[in-house]
Design a protein around this motif. Sequence first.
Motif, PDB file in Angstrom:
ATOM      1  N   LEU A  92      -1.672  -0.969  11.004  1.00 54.62           N
ATOM      2  CA  LEU A  92      -1.428  -1.140  12.430  1.00 54.62           C
ATOM      3  C   LEU A  92      -1.808  -2.552  12.845  1.00 54.62           C
ATOM      4  O   LEU A  92      -2.932  -2.990  12.628  1.00 54.62           O
ATOM      5  CB  LEU A  92      -2.259  -0.116  13.224  1.00 54.62           C
ATOM      6  CG  LEU A  92      -2.132  -0.136  14.737  1.00 54.62           C
ATOM      7  CD1 LEU A  92      -0.697   0.176  15.166  1.00 54.62           C
ATOM      8  CD2 LEU A  92      -3.104   0.865  15.346  1.00 54.62           C
ATOM      9  N   ALA A  93      -0.864  -3.264  13.443  1.00 54.08           N
ATOM     10  CA  ALA A  93      -1.123  -4.606  13.973  1.00 54.08           C
ATOM     11  C   ALA A  93      -1.339  -4.484  15.474  1.00 54.08           C
ATOM     12  O   ALA A  93      -0.531  -3.877  16.178  1.00 54.08           O
ATOM     13  CB  ALA A  93       0.053  -5.531  13.681  1.00 54.08           C
ATOM     14  N   LEU A  94      -2.437  -5.052  15.947  1.00 55.25           N
ATOM     15  CA  LEU A  94      -2.759  -5.021  17.372  1.00 55.25           C
ATOM     16  C   LEU A  94      -2.524  -6.385  17.992  1.00 55.25           C
ATOM     17  O   LEU A  94      -2.715  -7.409  17.341  1.00 55.25           O
ATOM     18  CB  LEU A  94      -4.236  -4.666  17.584  1.00 55.25           C
ATOM     19  CG  LEU A  94      -4.761  -3.381  16.985  1.00 55.25           C
ATOM     20  CD1 LEU A  94      -6.216  -3.187  17.378  1.00 55.25           C
ATOM     21  CD2 LEU A  94      -3.930  -2.197  17.400  1.00 55.25           C
ATOM     22  N   GLY A  95      -2.179  -6.384  19.265  1.00 57.14           N
ATOM     23  CA  GLY A  95      -2.060  -7.632  19.999  1.00 57.14           C
ATOM     24  C   GLY A  95      -3.406  -8.314  20.096  1.00 57.14           C
ATOM     25  O   GLY A  95      -4.460  -7.665  20.057  1.00 57.14           O
ATOM     26  N   GLY A  96      -3.389  -9.632  20.233  1.00 58.95           N
ATOM     27  CA  GLY A  96      -4.616 -10.420  20.227  1.00 58.95           C
ATOM     28  C   GLY A  96      -5.616 -10.088  21.313  1.00 58.95           C
ATOM     29  O   GLY A  96      -6.811 -10.288  21.153  1.00 58.95           O
ATOM     30  N   GLY A  97      -5.145  -9.532  22.433  1.00 56.36           N
ATOM     31  CA  GLY A  97      -6.050  -9.199  23.520  1.00 56.36           C
ATOM     32  C   GLY A  97      -6.527  -7.758  23.523  1.00 56.36           C
ATOM     33  O   GLY A  97      -7.305  -7.364  24.391  1.00 56.36           O
ATOM     34  N   LEU A 132       0.811  -1.219   0.000  1.00 54.78           N
ATOM     35  CA  LEU A 132       0.000   0.000   0.000  1.00 54.78           C
ATOM     36  C   LEU A 132       0.849   1.275   0.000  1.00 54.78           C
ATOM     37  O   LEU A 132       0.310   2.375  -0.128  1.00 54.78           O
ATOM     38  CB  LEU A 132      -0.940   0.006   1.218  1.00 54.78           C
ATOM     39  CG  LEU A 132      -2.017  -1.067   1.212  1.00 54.78           C
ATOM     40  CD1 LEU A 132      -2.676  -1.166   2.587  1.00 54.78           C
ATOM     41  CD2 LEU A 132      -3.050  -0.790   0.123  1.00 54.78           C
ATOM     42  N   GLY A 133       2.163   1.120   0.176  1.00 54.17           N
ATOM     43  CA  GLY A 133       3.045   2.274   0.192  1.00 54.17           C
ATOM     44  C   GLY A 133       2.903   3.129   1.446  1.00 54.17           C
ATOM     45  O   GLY A 133       3.040   4.350   1.401  1.00 54.17           O
ATOM     46  N   VAL A 134       2.610   2.468   2.563  1.00 52.65           N
ATOM     47  CA  VAL A 134       2.471   3.159   3.853  1.00 52.65           C
ATOM     48  C   VAL A 134       3.390   2.488   4.863  1.00 52.65           C
ATOM     49  O   VAL A 134       4.033   1.496   4.565  1.00 52.65           O
ATOM     50  CB  VAL A 134       1.000   3.147   4.350  1.00 52.65           C
ATOM     51  CG1 VAL A 134       0.085   3.886   3.376  1.00 52.65           C
ATOM     52  CG2 VAL A 134       0.501   1.717   4.572  1.00 52.65           C
ATOM     53  N   THR A 135       3.416   3.014   6.072  1.00 57.76           N
ATOM     54  CA  THR A 135       4.244   2.415   7.111  1.00 57.76           C
ATOM     55  C   THR A 135       3.448   1.391   7.912  1.00 57.76           C
ATOM     56  O   THR A 135       2.224   1.384   7.892  1.00 57.76           O
ATOM     57  CB  THR A 135       4.811   3.489   8.059  1.00 57.76           C
ATOM     58  OG1 THR A 135       3.724   4.212   8.619  1.00 57.76           O
ATOM     59  CG2 THR A 135       5.747   4.429   7.317  1.00 57.76           C
ATOM     60  N   HIS A 136       4.195   0.551   8.612  1.00 56.73           N
ATOM     61  CA  HIS A 136       3.611  -0.492   9.457  1.00 56.73           C
ATOM     62  C   HIS A 136       4.004  -0.208  10.899  1.00 56.73           C
ATOM     63  O   HIS A 136       5.108   0.232  11.183  1.00 56.73           O
ATOM     64  CB  HIS A 136       4.152  -1.862   9.035  1.00 56.73           C
ATOM     65  CG  HIS A 136       3.744  -2.965   9.958  1.00 56.73           C
ATOM     66  ND1 HIS A 136       4.573  -3.437  10.954  1.00 56.73           N
ATOM     67  CD2 HIS A 136       2.608  -3.692  10.059  1.00 56.73           C
ATOM     68  CE1 HIS A 136       3.953  -4.407  11.612  1.00 56.73           C
ATOM     69  NE2 HIS A 136       2.779  -4.577  11.099  1.00 56.73           N
ATOM     70  N   ARG A 137       3.078  -0.481  11.790  1.00 56.94           N
ATOM     71  CA  ARG A 137       3.344  -0.318  13.225  1.00 56.94           C
ATOM     72  C   ARG A 137       2.664  -1.461  13.955  1.00 56.94           C
ATOM     73  O   ARG A 137       1.579  -1.894  13.575  1.00 56.94           O
ATOM     74  CB  ARG A 137       2.801   1.033  13.697  1.00 56.94           C
ATOM     75  CG  ARG A 137       3.123   1.378  15.136  1.00 56.94           C
ATOM     76  CD  ARG A 137       2.843   2.847  15.384  1.00 56.94           C
ATOM     77  NE  ARG A 137       2.966   3.203  16.781  1.00 56.94           N
ATOM     78  CZ  ARG A 137       2.830   4.429  17.226  1.00 56.94           C
ATOM     79  NH1 ARG A 137       2.572   5.422  16.390  1.00 56.94           N
ATOM     80  NH2 ARG A 137       2.958   4.689  18.519  1.00 56.94           N
ATOM     81  N   ASP A 138       3.289  -1.943  15.003  1.00 57.89           N
ATOM     82  CA  ASP A 138       2.765  -3.056  15.795  1.00 57.89           C
ATOM     83  C   ASP A 138       2.719  -2.615  17.253  1.00 57.89           C
ATOM     84  O   ASP A 138       3.755  -2.244  17.824  1.00 57.89           O
ATOM     85  CB  ASP A 138       3.671  -4.276  15.617  1.00 57.89           C
ATOM     86  CG  ASP A 138       3.135  -5.526  16.272  1.00 57.89           C
ATOM     87  OD1 ASP A 138       2.664  -5.451  17.424  1.00 57.89           O
ATOM     88  OD2 ASP A 138       3.209  -6.584  15.641  1.00 57.89           O
ATOM     89  N   THR A 139       1.550  -2.635  17.859  1.00 59.32           N
ATOM     90  CA  THR A 139       1.433  -2.146  19.236  1.00 59.32           C
ATOM     91  C   THR A 139       2.193  -3.026  20.225  1.00 59.32           C
ATOM     92  O   THR A 139       2.683  -2.518  21.236  1.00 59.32           O
ATOM     93  CB  THR A 139      -0.038  -1.996  19.665  1.00 59.32           C
ATOM     94  OG1 THR A 139      -0.719  -3.242  19.526  1.00 59.32           O
ATOM     95  CG2 THR A 139      -0.731  -0.913  18.846  1.00 59.32           C
ATOM     96  N   ASP A 140       2.311  -4.319  19.954  1.00 61.35           N
ATOM     97  CA  ASP A 140       3.124  -5.166  20.832  1.00 61.35           C
ATOM     98  C   ASP A 140       4.583  -4.691  20.812  1.00 61.35           C
ATOM     99  O   ASP A 140       5.230  -4.608  21.854  1.00 61.35           O
ATOM    100  CB  ASP A 140       3.046  -6.634  20.421  1.00 61.35           C
ATOM    101  CG  ASP A 140       1.766  -7.327  20.863  1.00 61.35           C
ATOM    102  OD1 ASP A 140       0.990  -6.725  21.642  1.00 61.35           O
ATOM    103  OD2 ASP A 140       1.542  -8.470  20.434  1.00 61.35           O
ATOM    104  N   ALA A 141       5.096  -4.384  19.625  1.00 54.87           N
ATOM    105  CA  ALA A 141       6.471  -3.881  19.508  1.00 54.87           C
ATOM    106  C   ALA A 141       6.616  -2.532  20.213  1.00 54.87           C
ATOM    107  O   ALA A 141       7.656  -2.263  20.834  1.00 54.87           O
ATOM    108  CB  ALA A 141       6.865  -3.769  18.040  1.00 54.87           C
ATOM    109  N   ASP A 142       5.586  -1.696  20.129  1.00 54.89           N
ATOM    110  CA  ASP A 142       5.618  -0.408  20.833  1.00 54.89           C
ATOM    111  C   ASP A 142       5.761  -0.621  22.341  1.00 54.89           C
ATOM    112  O   ASP A 142       6.536   0.075  23.004  1.00 54.89           O
ATOM    113  CB  ASP A 142       4.337   0.394  20.574  1.00 54.89           C
ATOM    114  CG  ASP A 142       4.231   0.940  19.167  1.00 54.89           C
ATOM    115  OD1 ASP A 142       5.204   0.859  18.397  1.00 54.89           O
ATOM    116  OD2 ASP A 142       3.143   1.466  18.834  1.00 54.89           O
TER     117      ASP A 142
END
Length: 160
Positions: free
Chosen positions: A66-71, A16-26
């Motif tokens: 944005l990837a969120l943790g499973g909980g 998609l030409g955008v950035t990725h972020r993962d809240t678990d990594a944050d």
Amino acid sequence: MGVGKSTVGELLAERLGVTHRDTDADIVAAQGRTISEIFVDEGEAVFRALEKDAVRRALAEHDGVLALGGGAVLDPDTRALLAGHRVVYLTMDVEEAVRRTGLNAARPLLALNPRKQWRELMEARRHLYEEVATAVVATDGRGPEEVAQAVLDAVEWKET
């Protein structure tokens, strides 16, 4: 858990030409320790508060995938924040979870009887995932590239 959200999220962001972020990594970066360590040292309630704050911040600051943790969906405020966003629920069955992750002890909520606990977690959370989801994409038997394409098709995103 082990569904491929981070890997698929990175592929989607690239396409998609955008950035990725993962809240678990944050959370790991901010705390300087793993999620398992937070669970052991502080307990689930503390982790969930950190997770809620991480999701709130990420939704306010981040315009990409944005990837969120499973909980994360356990919190009603977080579910409300997700309203109006494209949210994809990636699914898999327990056999696929075993194949991908081995349902090992690195996942704190699965430490004792992994198969049984995984099933119970999914049963308890499934309706919440479906509540917030714009689309549901099965990952069983699919590689990350196939899942990423299925997500793009499901929500009618266009690659750049």
